[in-house]
Design an enzyme around this catalytic site. Structure first.
Site, PDB file in Angstrom:
ATOM      1  N   CYS A 122       0.969 -10.897  -6.654  1.00  0.00           N
ATOM      2  CA  CYS A 122       1.241 -12.130  -5.899  1.00  0.00           C
ATOM      3  C   CYS A 122       1.191 -11.856  -4.399  1.00  0.00           C
ATOM      4  O   CYS A 122       0.628 -12.651  -3.635  1.00  0.00           O
ATOM      5  CB  CYS A 122       2.617 -12.694  -6.268  1.00  0.00           C
ATOM      6  SG  CYS A 122       2.796 -13.146  -8.004  1.00  0.00           S
ATOM      7  N   CYS A 155       6.572  -9.727  -7.226  1.00  0.00           N
ATOM      8  CA  CYS A 155       5.277  -9.526  -7.885  1.00  0.00           C
ATOM      9  C   CYS A 155       4.240  -8.927  -6.928  1.00  0.00           C
ATOM     10  O   CYS A 155       3.859  -9.556  -5.946  1.00  0.00           O
ATOM     11  CB  CYS A 155       4.809 -10.875  -8.421  1.00  0.00           C
ATOM     12  SG  CYS A 155       3.104 -10.923  -8.978  1.00  0.00           S
TER      13      CYS A 155
END
Length: 130
Positions: A35, A32
Site C-alpha cells: 500500500c 501495509c
C-alpha cells in the site's frame, strides 16, 4: 505538499460517490508495505487525470463497513466507480500502466492541446523566418 488523492471515511464515502461521475478508490492500511509502495503511483496518476477523475483512498482498518460492503479482503485493492457503481477492480501493487488501463475506458478524454499560434506573415516574421 499538496495531495491529489482525498482521504475518504465511512461518513464521507457515499457523498463522494454521488458527487463524482468517476471515482478511483485506493483501499489501504497504514501497516501495509505494498500500500505504501503504490501510494505515490496513485498520486502521480491522480495528478495526470485531474479534472477528469476524482481520486480517494480509504483506510480499511478505520472504515470497516465500507471495506466490507465492497468485499475488500486484501490490500491494496483499487476500484473504479462510474456513477456510483463499481466498474473495475484490481488487487495488489499495480503499476501506472495498469491504473491507467482501469481508468481509460471510463474517463473522458484529456482536453485537446491548443493549436500553435498563427504566423503573422508580417515583415518581421518573414525576416526571421517564422
Amino acid at each position: 505538499m499538496a495531495t491529489w488523492v482525498e482521504e475518504l471515511y465511512e461518513d464521507t464515502f457515499d457523498g463522494t460517490l454521488e458527487e463524482h461521475d468517476l471515482l478511483f478508490v485506493d483501499f489501504y492500511a497504514d501497516w501495509c508495505g505494498p500500500c505504501k509502495a503504490v501510494a505515490p503511483v496513485v498520486e502521480r496518476v491522480a495528478r495526470e487525470y485531474a479534472g477528469r477523475v476524482a481520486f480517494g483512498k480509504l483506510n480499511t482498518e478505520g472504515n470497516p463497513l465500507i471495506a466490507r460492503r465492497y468485499g475488500i479482503r486484501s490490500i491494496p485493492t483499487m476500484m473504479v466507480f462510474a456513477r456510483g457503481k463499481p466498474v473495475s477492480r484490481a488487487g495488489g501493487f499495480q503499476p501506472e500502466t495498469r491504473i491507467r488501463a482501469m481508468l481509460d475506458p471510463h474517463a473522458p478524454p484529456p482536453p485537446a492541446e491548443p493549436p500553435p499560434p498563427a504566423r503573422s506573415g508580417g515583415l518581421l516574421s518573414r525576416l526571421l523566418g517564422r
